[in-house]
Enzyme design. Structure first.
Site, PDB file in Angstrom:
ATOM      1  N   TYR A 182     -39.815  16.944   2.361  1.00 50.44           N
ATOM      2  CA  TYR A 182     -39.956  15.756   1.511  1.00 50.44           C
ATOM      3  C   TYR A 182     -38.594  15.157   1.164  1.00 50.44           C
ATOM      4  O   TYR A 182     -38.426  13.942   1.175  1.00 50.44           O
ATOM      5  CB  TYR A 182     -40.724  16.089   0.225  1.00 50.44           C
ATOM      6  CG  TYR A 182     -42.137  16.570   0.456  1.00 50.44           C
ATOM      7  CD1 TYR A 182     -42.927  16.063   1.490  1.00 50.44           C
ATOM      8  CD2 TYR A 182     -42.693  17.543  -0.359  1.00 50.44           C
ATOM      9  CE1 TYR A 182     -44.218  16.499   1.694  1.00 50.44           C
ATOM     10  CE2 TYR A 182     -43.988  17.983  -0.163  1.00 50.44           C
ATOM     11  CZ  TYR A 182     -44.749  17.467   0.860  1.00 50.44           C
ATOM     12  OH  TYR A 182     -46.025  17.902   1.054  1.00 50.44           O
ATOM     13  N   GLY A 184     -44.139  16.100  14.029  1.00 53.34           N
ATOM     14  CA  GLY A 184     -43.952  14.820  13.360  1.00 53.34           C
ATOM     15  C   GLY A 184     -45.207  14.288  12.702  1.00 53.34           C
ATOM     16  O   GLY A 184     -45.216  13.167  12.201  1.00 53.34           O
ATOM     17  N   ILE A 185     -46.264  15.085  12.678  1.00 53.25           N
ATOM     18  CA  ILE A 185     -47.543  14.620  12.129  1.00 53.25           C
ATOM     19  C   ILE A 185     -47.459  14.378  10.625  1.00 53.25           C
ATOM     20  O   ILE A 185     -47.967  13.372  10.127  1.00 53.25           O
ATOM     21  CB  ILE A 185     -48.663  15.613  12.503  1.00 53.25           C
ATOM     22  CG1 ILE A 185     -48.954  15.485  14.001  1.00 53.25           C
ATOM     23  CG2 ILE A 185     -49.914  15.386  11.665  1.00 53.25           C
ATOM     24  CD1 ILE A 185     -49.936  16.499  14.549  1.00 53.25           C
ATOM     25  N   GLY A 186     -46.805  15.282   9.896  1.00 52.71           N
ATOM     26  CA  GLY A 186     -46.664  15.092   8.452  1.00 52.71           C
ATOM     27  C   GLY A 186     -45.926  13.808   8.126  1.00 52.71           C
ATOM     28  O   GLY A 186     -46.316  13.061   7.233  1.00 52.71           O
ATOM     29  N   TYR A 246     -53.538  28.646   2.300  1.00 57.58           N
ATOM     30  CA  TYR A 246     -52.086  28.578   2.500  1.00 57.58           C
ATOM     31  C   TYR A 246     -51.349  28.666   1.159  1.00 57.58           C
ATOM     32  O   TYR A 246     -50.314  29.325   1.045  1.00 57.58           O
ATOM     33  CB  TYR A 246     -51.709  27.287   3.230  1.00 57.58           C
ATOM     34  CG  TYR A 246     -50.224  27.036   3.297  1.00 57.58           C
ATOM     35  CD1 TYR A 246     -49.412  27.764   4.160  1.00 57.58           C
ATOM     36  CD2 TYR A 246     -49.627  26.072   2.479  1.00 57.58           C
ATOM     37  CE1 TYR A 246     -48.035  27.535   4.212  1.00 57.58           C
ATOM     38  CE2 TYR A 246     -48.258  25.844   2.533  1.00 57.58           C
ATOM     39  CZ  TYR A 246     -47.478  26.577   3.401  1.00 57.58           C
ATOM     40  OH  TYR A 246     -46.123  26.348   3.436  1.00 57.58           O
ATOM     41  N   GLU A 247     -51.891  27.994   0.137  1.00 59.86           N
ATOM     42  CA  GLU A 247     -51.260  27.967  -1.180  1.00 59.86           C
ATOM     43  C   GLU A 247     -51.614  29.186  -2.031  1.00 59.86           C
ATOM     44  O   GLU A 247     -51.254  29.243  -3.202  1.00 59.86           O
ATOM     45  CB  GLU A 247     -51.640  26.677  -1.920  1.00 59.86           C
ATOM     46  CG  GLU A 247     -51.059  25.436  -1.272  1.00 59.86           C
ATOM     47  CD  GLU A 247     -51.432  24.149  -1.983  1.00 59.86           C
ATOM     48  OE1 GLU A 247     -52.461  24.118  -2.710  1.00 59.86           O
ATOM     49  OE2 GLU A 247     -50.699  23.166  -1.807  1.00 59.86           O
ATOM     50  N   GLU A 256     -53.000  13.647  -3.370  1.00 53.35           N
ATOM     51  CA  GLU A 256     -53.462  14.923  -3.922  1.00 53.35           C
ATOM     52  C   GLU A 256     -53.229  16.058  -2.940  1.00 53.35           C
ATOM     53  O   GLU A 256     -52.740  17.117  -3.322  1.00 53.35           O
ATOM     54  CB  GLU A 256     -54.953  14.841  -4.282  1.00 53.35           C
ATOM     55  CG  GLU A 256     -55.544  16.128  -4.814  1.00 53.35           C
ATOM     56  CD  GLU A 256     -54.978  16.567  -6.156  1.00 53.35           C
ATOM     57  OE1 GLU A 256     -55.038  17.779  -6.442  1.00 53.35           O
ATOM     58  OE2 GLU A 256     -54.483  15.721  -6.932  1.00 53.35           O
TER      59      GLU A 256
END
Length: 167
Positions: free
Chosen positions: A137, A101-103, A32-33, A89
């Site tokens: 965030y 809503g998991i995050g 993904y990154e 990390e």
């Protein structure tokens, strides 16, 4: 298993038998990154670091008894606070499970864990281009530390620096 407010979603601390699963999550995150070639971790290295040396901990999130996310974290220390902090990390939620809503549940659990363990902070880094995560965030109340620059020494440069120590 730790129950959450989301029906059929539970958390648990990883066990040695989860090592391959953790590596698979790390690879999915790296893909993904756009950093998959940088993943050189192996099951053996992770097992030693996580479960023998206990350098970091992992939380696994399961939806309907299937692993759908993970968070890998460890302690850092704030000299100004005189207390440890939890450094997150990696946090990864499988794409098909995002928006449920998991995050937020994972981060809330880590914040609760930080308070229970008498930590003064919960911190993490986010790639500058990852706007969805940055917005998420900020919505949770996280503050970007724009006045700090991360420095890293690794590979050959790490060895050069180490060789500079004479005794």
């Amino acid at each position: 298993m730790i129950d959450t407010e989301l029906s059929n979603f539970k958390l648990r601390f990883a066990q040695p038998s989860d090592t391959l699963l953790i590596l698979e999550f790390i690879r999915e995150l790296a893909e993904y990154e756009k950093m998959l070639p940088e993943v050189i971790a192996t099951e053996e290295v992770l097992r030693e670091s996580l479960f023998e040396r206990k350098i970091a901990e992992v939380i696994i999130g399961e939806f309907q008894n299937k692993p759908v996310c993970f968070a890998l974290f460890f302690y850092n220390f704030s000299t100004f606070l005189g207390k440890p902090g939890i450094y997150l990390e990696d946090l990864f939620v499988k794409p098909k499970m995002r928006g449920k809503g998991i995050g937020k549940i994972m981060l809330s659990f880590l914040a609760k864990l930080a308070i229970e363990r008498k930590c003064g902070r919960l911190e993490w880094w986010c790639l500058d281009w990852n706007e969805p995560s940055i917005n998420f965030y900020k919505h949770l109340g996280a503050t970007p530390m724009d006045d700090w620059t991360v420095y890293r020494v690794c590979d050959e440069e790490l060895h050069k620096l180490a060789n500079g120590f004479k005794h």
